[in-house]
Design an enzyme around this catalytic site. Structure first.
Site, PDB file in Angstrom:
ATOM      1  N   ASP A  16       0.849  -1.184   0.000  1.00  0.00           N
ATOM      2  CA  ASP A  16       0.000   0.000   0.000  1.00  0.00           C
ATOM      3  C   ASP A  16       0.889   1.240   0.000  1.00  0.00           C
ATOM      4  OD1 ASP A  16      -2.373   1.400   0.035  1.00  0.00           O
ATOM      5  OD2 ASP A  16      -2.626   1.301   2.203  1.00  0.00           O
ATOM      6  N   GLU A  21      -6.743   5.470  -8.544  1.00  0.00           N
ATOM      7  CA  GLU A  21      -8.010   6.014  -8.073  1.00  0.00           C
ATOM      8  C   GLU A  21      -8.567   7.137  -8.937  1.00  0.00           C
ATOM      9  OE1 GLU A  21     -10.018   6.975  -3.751  1.00  0.00           O
ATOM     10  OE2 GLU A  21      -8.132   5.912  -3.983  1.00  0.00           O
ATOM     11  N   LYS A  60      -9.852   2.396  -8.857  1.00  0.00           N
ATOM     12  CA  LYS A  60     -10.389   2.585  -7.506  1.00  0.00           C
ATOM     13  C   LYS A  60     -11.474   3.661  -7.519  1.00  0.00           C
ATOM     14  CE  LYS A  60      -7.876   2.407  -3.730  1.00  0.00           C
ATOM     15  NZ  LYS A  60      -6.825   2.719  -2.731  1.00  0.00           N
ATOM     16  N   THR A  74     -13.300   1.318  -2.860  1.00  0.00           N
ATOM     17  CA  THR A  74     -12.557   1.735  -1.677  1.00  0.00           C
ATOM     18  C   THR A  74     -13.436   2.562  -0.744  1.00  0.00           C
ATOM     19  OG1 THR A  74     -10.480   2.794  -0.985  1.00  0.00           O
ATOM     20  CG2 THR A  74     -11.677   3.823  -2.807  1.00  0.00           C
ATOM     21  N   PHE A 105     -11.864  -0.991   5.096  1.00  0.00           N
ATOM     22  CA  PHE A 105     -10.827  -0.276   5.840  1.00  0.00           C
ATOM     23  C   PHE A 105     -10.842  -0.687   7.312  1.00  0.00           C
ATOM     24  CE2 PHE A 105      -9.584   3.744   3.304  1.00  0.00           C
ATOM     25  CZ  PHE A 105      -9.496   3.009   2.140  1.00  0.00           C
TER      26      PHE A 105
END
Length: 315
Positions: free
Chosen positions: A17, A90, A126, A150, A172
């Site tokens: 990440d 994203e 994303k 996400t 998350f």
């Protein structure tokens, strides 16, 4: 001696990440994920100035927000040179409530990747897991553009993504943990809420059980970790995306790493969530509603900071 990271990889695909190319080269994960905050952090490092300048040269006279797409794809392309799997890139979070605009930006990112010689199978777009984001992802998946949904904090979000045939979701862990810890204040008991009892871990486990029992193809990737205890408590999840700092901690640790999540042997009936039910369930979940809204705001703010950085670099 076998370390905790190697043992974890026996149960779960480990993803890095980060947007830091040096860290990815060192860690050699299968996949990597990025977001506006991570790219902003990487873009401020002197060693990536040449990459930024090359990306801006390709952007020409496009406005900063569109020029930023070239930077995202530039980092993503370089990441893919260092891994064998996929990179997540994203869409601007400012488009989180606009289906048509999200579709347009996602198609643009894929076109930029393909122009750079990258097959779309190696890219996950994303998108924030709003109702509109999920609808956009459903359409993109039908076009062969794979998505990673996400800012996901609740079972209804996960269910709606699976109903839509989304390739991957990123619940998350750490941000859920943060919310419950803040709410408890001085009454928070860290030991009682660690490992399998961590509220973020419990949320991912519930999502894993629901989607696996329904026989959905959607992959589940735990994200946003605060400590290695959260990571190890989710051994057996399809994927886990982990910061370089925590990956290093796992590589330095030893001890057994048992599988904690296992798909059920029997399948349960599916029931697709309609929009009113989705919105009501999400609204009823105060934590998920607050963290989704906050996450979108933070990603928008960091995207605009990146725009400003690129505007200065292009001046």
């Amino acid at each position: 001696m076998t370390n905790s990271l190697l043992l974890l990889q026996q149960h779960t695909v480990v993803v890095a990440d980060t947007g830091d190319l040096a860290a990815i080269s060192r860690l050699r994960p299968r996949d990597a994920t990025t977001n506006p905050s991570l790219i902003l952090k990487a873009a401020q490092k002197a060693e990536y100035r040449a990459l930024i300048e090359a990306s801006l040269a390709r952007a020409g006279d496009e406005p900063p927000d569109l020029a930023g797409d070239h930077v995202l794809v530039g980092f993503g392309t370089e990441i893919l040179r260092r891994i064998d799997g996929r990179v997540s890139t994203e869409v601007d979070a400012q488009l989180s409530f606009d289906v048509r605009a999200t579709l347009g930006r996602a198609r643009r990112l894929i076109a930029l990747y393909e122009a750079a010689g990258v097959d779309r199978e190696r890219v996950l777009i994303k998108i924030a897991a709003t109702w509109e984001g999920i609808r956009a992802a459903e359409a993109l998946e039908r076009e062969g553009i794979h998505c990673n949904l996400t800012l996901l904090f609740s079972l209804p979000q996960a269910q709606a993504c699976a109903d839509a045939g989304v390739t991957l979701i990123s619940p998350f862990v750490g941000r859920i943990y943060d919310w419950f810890r803040k709410q408890a204040g001085s009454h928070w008991d860290e030991a009682a809420n660690a490992g399998a009892n961590d509220p973020g871990v419990r949320s991912v486990r519930a999502i894993f059980d629901r989607l696996k029992s329904g026989g959905y193809r959607t992959e589940i990737m735990g994200a946003s970790f605060r400590n290695t205890g959260q990571v190890l408590a989710l051994a057996g999840c399809d994927l886990l995306t982990i910061s370089p700092e925590l990956l290093d901690e796992l590589a330095a640790a030893s001890g057994p790493v048992p599988r904690m999540l296992t798909a059920p042997s029997a399948l349960a009936p599916r029931r697709r969530l309609a929009e009113p039910e989705f919105r009501q369930l999400l609204n009823d979940d105060v934590m998920a509603s607050e963290k989704l809204a906050e996450g979108i705001r933070v990603f928008i703010a960091d995207a605009r900071k990146l725009d400003a950085l690129l505007a200065r670099a292009h001046a």
